[in-house]
Design an enzyme around this catalytic site. Sequence first.
Site, mmCIF file in Angstrom:
data_model
loop_
_atom_site.group_PDB
_atom_site.id
_atom_site.type_symbol
_atom_site.label_atom_id
_atom_site.label_comp_id
_atom_site.label_asym_id
_atom_site.label_seq_id
_atom_site.Cartn_x
_atom_site.Cartn_y
_atom_site.Cartn_z
ATOM 1 N N GLY A 286 -0.799 15.248 -2.748
ATOM 2 C CA GLY A 286 -1.029 14.388 -3.908
ATOM 3 C C GLY A 286 -0.019 13.271 -4.057
ATOM 4 O O GLY A 286 0.100 12.679 -5.129
ATOM 5 N N ASP B 117 9.043 8.816 -15.724
ATOM 6 C CA ASP B 117 7.734 8.529 -15.134
ATOM 7 C C ASP B 117 6.924 7.703 -16.127
ATOM 8 O O ASP B 117 6.908 7.971 -17.326
ATOM 9 C CB ASP B 117 7.012 9.844 -14.799
ATOM 10 C CG ASP B 117 5.862 9.621 -13.840
ATOM 11 O OD1 ASP B 117 5.947 10.090 -12.690
ATOM 12 O OD2 ASP B 117 4.856 8.972 -14.233
ATOM 13 N N HIS C 60 10.478 11.411 -3.832
ATOM 14 C CA HIS C 60 10.895 11.548 -5.232
ATOM 15 C C HIS C 60 10.683 12.975 -5.684
ATOM 16 O O HIS C 60 9.740 13.649 -5.287
ATOM 17 C CB HIS C 60 10.139 10.579 -6.140
ATOM 18 C CG HIS C 60 8.654 10.580 -5.966
ATOM 19 N ND1 HIS C 60 8.042 9.939 -4.914
ATOM 20 C CD2 HIS C 60 7.662 11.160 -6.690
ATOM 21 C CE1 HIS C 60 6.733 10.113 -5.003
ATOM 22 N NE2 HIS C 60 6.466 10.862 -6.058
ATOM 23 N N LEU C 61 11.599 13.425 -6.540
ATOM 24 C CA LEU C 61 11.500 14.751 -7.154
ATOM 25 C C LEU C 61 11.058 14.551 -8.593
ATOM 26 O O LEU C 61 11.676 13.782 -9.335
ATOM 27 C CB LEU C 61 12.852 15.472 -7.130
ATOM 28 C CG LEU C 61 13.349 15.960 -5.765
ATOM 29 C CD1 LEU C 61 13.785 14.807 -4.875
ATOM 30 C CD2 LEU C 61 14.496 16.948 -5.936
#
Length: 114
Positions: A93, A31, A100-101
């Site tokens: 959110g 991320d 996606h995890l």
Amino acid sequence: MSEDTLFGKIIRREIPADIVYEDDLCLAFRDITPQAPTHILVIPKQPIAMLSAAQAEDKALLGHLIFAVSEIARQQKLDSGYRVVINTGEDGGQTVFHLHLHLLGGRALGWPPG
Ligand code: AMP
């Protein structure tokens, strides 16, 4: 099919990402705004907009994604534990509408989440 997103561009290598795992069905990369020492996103190559849009024919793919997370967690040596999060829709959110995890680990995580 969902709209193309920046994750589609990462799959096609049109924008860079720090990729940590790939197989036929999914891709995992760090991320860009990590919320924990290890924060990895695991995405299906087939774009599903969000968990609530998954269909019965996606069951095997969803299982594959969760198993991939467990393999990546082992590779990342998250031996003391980790959290897997799927933000879904506006109240969940979610900001990128390609399923996606989030794999979060490397520190003790608080509960409940915000
Ligand atoms: P969500 O809010 O659950 O939709 O998560 C989207 C995630 O994508 C956020 O944690 C962002 O930090 C992350 N993100 C956005 N752009 C990128 C990028 N170019 N590379 C990696 N992660 C990204």
